[in-house]
Enzyme design. Structure first.
Site, mmCIF file in Angstrom:
data_model
loop_
_atom_site.group_PDB
_atom_site.id
_atom_site.type_symbol
_atom_site.label_atom_id
_atom_site.label_comp_id
_atom_site.label_asym_id
_atom_site.label_seq_id
_atom_site.Cartn_x
_atom_site.Cartn_y
_atom_site.Cartn_z
ATOM 1 C CE LYS A 74 -4.552 0.812 0.311
ATOM 2 N NZ LYS A 74 -5.612 0.054 -0.376
ATOM 3 C CG ASN A 110 -9.689 -1.459 2.890
ATOM 4 O OD1 ASN A 110 -9.874 -2.625 2.557
ATOM 5 N ND2 ASN A 110 -9.343 -0.521 2.023
#
Length: 365
Positions: free
Chosen positions: A95, A272
């Site tokens: 990420k 998320n």
């Protein structure tokens, strides 16, 4: 693990801060990126490349400090490892975060500069879009690196694919709880109607569900009302009288303080890190609420953009996203049979897949 010091001009972070946040983290590599000319400050985190090269989106967000940004990117990248493994993809977890307000800081030159940092990793990390970035932004990133997916030159925006995966997950969970009728006649509260939540609303309405939505963005609400005038709007759906709560905005909405407010029997959404911490999963079970692990339900977008690496057809992509529903059904059945939390069962499946992977040289992931 490769760690550069925090940017000198951020006086709120000290040299010790990154180490404090990393703690016992198992991340393979963390890269701090800075470009003076464009104002870029970014962090790329590669969590695990056992199954393949890391893939994960780039979040552009006005964090209060680099320490806060680091904590977020570490958490998000670890989640991507679980998401890829649960979806059966030969990918690892990564990420990136860009620090700043995208409305004022983001420029094509900044995104190109960021692309050069991605390119320096030589394919260990593929980037995609996330909160604050778009397929158009990825077009600019792609001018500096080939390791980008989800741009307009590729498969494009992944919002519908993410929504479709959540829908398939929610339908499977609804059938598990309420039988073959599934979502038909059920009331779903969708929190966040941006590029994922808006698609989810349409899928739910087509399936015969009643939908209530909430979103702080007046623009998003107006756009949704134009498309679906009959959808009800509330300031919050977390405490609404609904059968399903679908968090589709930022994470951590489920906490020890908010779980008692839930009236829904099922939680399944695109956000998320929906749980503040692992203890919340136990609180949900104690209240008789079924939670579909977010990293399982929201993998549709990942499946779409990953298909660019292997050149899968749209039909193959849609079939693989639909299979998320089968995974959810298996997780809930297994959890019910052995008396475990769905999140624990999903974690076990992830670990089994990682452990079964053949040995590989992660430097060339």
């Amino acid at each position: 693990m490769t760690i550069a010091p925090p940017a000198p001009h951020d006086t709120r972070a000290t040299a010790a801060d990154p180490v404090d946040v990393l703690g016992s983290s198992a991340h393979e590599q963390v890269i701090f990126c800075r470009d003076e000319a464009t104002g870029l400050r970014a962090i790329i985190a590669i969590h695990d490349t056992t199954l393949g090269p890391a893939l994960g989106g780039t979040r552009f967000y006005p964090y209060g400090s680099e320490r806060e940004a680091l904590a977020d990117v570490l958490r998000l990248s670890e989640g991507m490892t679980s998401k890829a493994a649960a979806a059966g993809l030969e990918l690892g977890g990564g990420k990136a975060v860009i620090i700043g307000d995208p409305a004022t800081l983001k420029t094509p030159d900044l995104m190109r500069a960021y692309g050069r940092f991605v390119d320096s990793l030589s394919g260990r990390y593929f980037t995609a879009a996330d909160v604050g970035t778009t397929a158009g932004d990825l077009d600019h990133v792609g001018e500096s690196t080939e390791y980008v997916v989800g741009s307009n030159r590729g498969s494009g925006d992944s919002g519908f694919s993410t929504a479709y995966g959540v829908f398939c997950s929610m339908r499977a969970a609804a059938e598990h709880l309420w039988g073959a009728a599934g979502l038909a006649g059920r009331h779903v509260g969708v929190e966040g109607v941006g590029k994922v939540g808006s698609h989810l609303v349409e899928l739910l309405l087509d399936a015969g569900a009643q939908v209530t939505v909430a979103d702080p963005s007046a623009t998003s609400i107006d756009r949704l009302r134009q498309a679906h005038p009959g959808v009800a709007v509330r300031s919050s759906v977390l405490d609404a009288d609904v059968d399903v709560y679908a968090p589709c905005a930022l994470g951590a909405t489920l906490t020890p303080a908010t779980v008692p407010q839930l009236k829904a029997a099922l939680v399944c959404g695109a956000a998320n890190n929906q749980l503040l911490d692992s203890s919340v999963a136990t609180l949900l079970r104690e209240r008789g609420i079924t939670w579909v692990p977010d990293f399982v339900a929201n993998a549709g977008g990942l499946i779409q953009v990953a298909s660019e690496i292997w050149e899968h057809t749209p039909e193959q992509v849609r079939a693989r996203i639909a299979a998320i529903g089968t995974t959810v059904r298996d997780i809930l059945d297994r959890a019910q049979t052995i008396g475990e939390l769905p999140g624990d069962v999903a974690d076990t499946i992830v670990q089994e897949r990682v452990d079964a992977a053949p040995a590989r040289d992660r430097r060339d992931a």
